[in-house]
Design an enzyme around this catalytic site. Structure first.
Site, mmCIF file in Angstrom:
data_model
loop_
_atom_site.group_PDB
_atom_site.id
_atom_site.type_symbol
_atom_site.label_atom_id
_atom_site.label_comp_id
_atom_site.label_asym_id
_atom_site.label_seq_id
_atom_site.Cartn_x
_atom_site.Cartn_y
_atom_site.Cartn_z
ATOM 1 C CG LEU A 100 -37.864 25.210 67.697
ATOM 2 C CD1 LEU A 100 -37.396 24.344 68.088
ATOM 3 C CD2 LEU A 100 -37.098 26.234 67.972
ATOM 4 C CG ASP A 101 -32.222 28.870 64.528
ATOM 5 O OD1 ASP A 101 -32.991 29.593 64.141
ATOM 6 O OD2 ASP A 101 -31.269 28.955 65.783
ATOM 7 C CB CYS A 102 -31.873 23.825 60.273
ATOM 8 S SG CYS A 102 -31.011 22.121 59.344
#
Ligand code: URA
Length: 231
Positions: A100-102
């Site tokens: 997942l993105d930050c």
């Protein structure tokens, strides 16, 4: 199995070192400090070393409620990684099944079983991923149809596969996709002229994020949950 042998196998120490750890009161069995290595532990005993739970080798499967601001990699120069949240011996041996993105939150899967994670992430297995999405602008009437038909993402040869959009409010929706292209959800909304301002993964296949997990908390998957991704 004797506790000292168990420590040797799980922590990777010698018998002498295990005896020292016990003497230093760093090991608990079912919540109680145990100082004798001769103690026999049951198969389902909850053994902890410095507060981290120990398991005999064997594949591990974990779900985490990923908090915002943590990166899905083992190292990062700027942000903390999700691995710092894991109080597990040998956490470095785990890998992420579907990053997942930050700034994305929600269901994150970690394992040391490469075949299992391949089944979770490989496009061949078309595993649904459902995201709750918050948008900058109201969702236009034609967005659901555009996502069903597939949209062109910059730099990709083919359009996205059919995806299902359930509009919940003017600027909030559930989006289910079967692929996992880089920044896919953000790029899909960008392709229809909108902007994602919040993203939370709620489920992967039949596996739904455990609502009792606060951001940053995690738990092992049950046998039933592990089996969702087995042939
Ligand atoms: N799509 C995105 O754009 N970001 C994620 O983190 C997951 C899916």
């Amino acid at each position: 199995m004797r506790l000292d042998k168990f420590l040797c196998e799980t922590v990777g120490v010698t018998r002498t070192q295990a005896a020292r750890l016990l003497k230093e009161k760093r090991v608990t069995v079912n919540g109680d400090i145990v100082k004798s290595g001769a103690v026999k532990i049951a198969e389902d005993a909850d053994v902890e070393f410095d507060g981290a739970s120990l398991r005999l080798s064997g594949p591990r499967y974990i779900m985490m409620n990923k908090p915002e601001g943590y990166v899905c990699s083992h190292e990062d120069g700027h942000n903390p990684t999700v691995f710092v949240l894991l109080e597990e011996v040998g956490a470095e041996k785990l890998h992420i099944a579907g990053r997942l993105d930050c700034d994305t939150t929600g269901l994150l899967l970690l394992t040391d079983d490469g075949q299992w994670s391949h089944r979770v992430t490989s496009p061949k297995h078309k595993c649904d991923k459902t995201y709750r999405v918050w948008l900058d602008d109201p969702i236009s009437d034609d967005t659901a149809e555009a996502f069903t038909d597939g949209v062109a993402l910059r730099g990709e040869k083919s359009d996205t596969l059919p995806a299902q959009l359930e509009v919940l409010a003017e600027k909030e929706a559930l989006l289910t996709i079967h692929e996992g292209k880089y920044h896919q959800v953000k790029r899909m909304f960008a392709a229809v002229g909108n902007k994602v301002v919040g993203l939370h993964r709620e489920s992967v296949g039949e596996l739904v994020l455990d609502e009792s997990l606060q951001p940053g908390e995690y738990r092992s998957l049950t046998q039933e949950e592990i089996a969702f991704f087995l042939p």
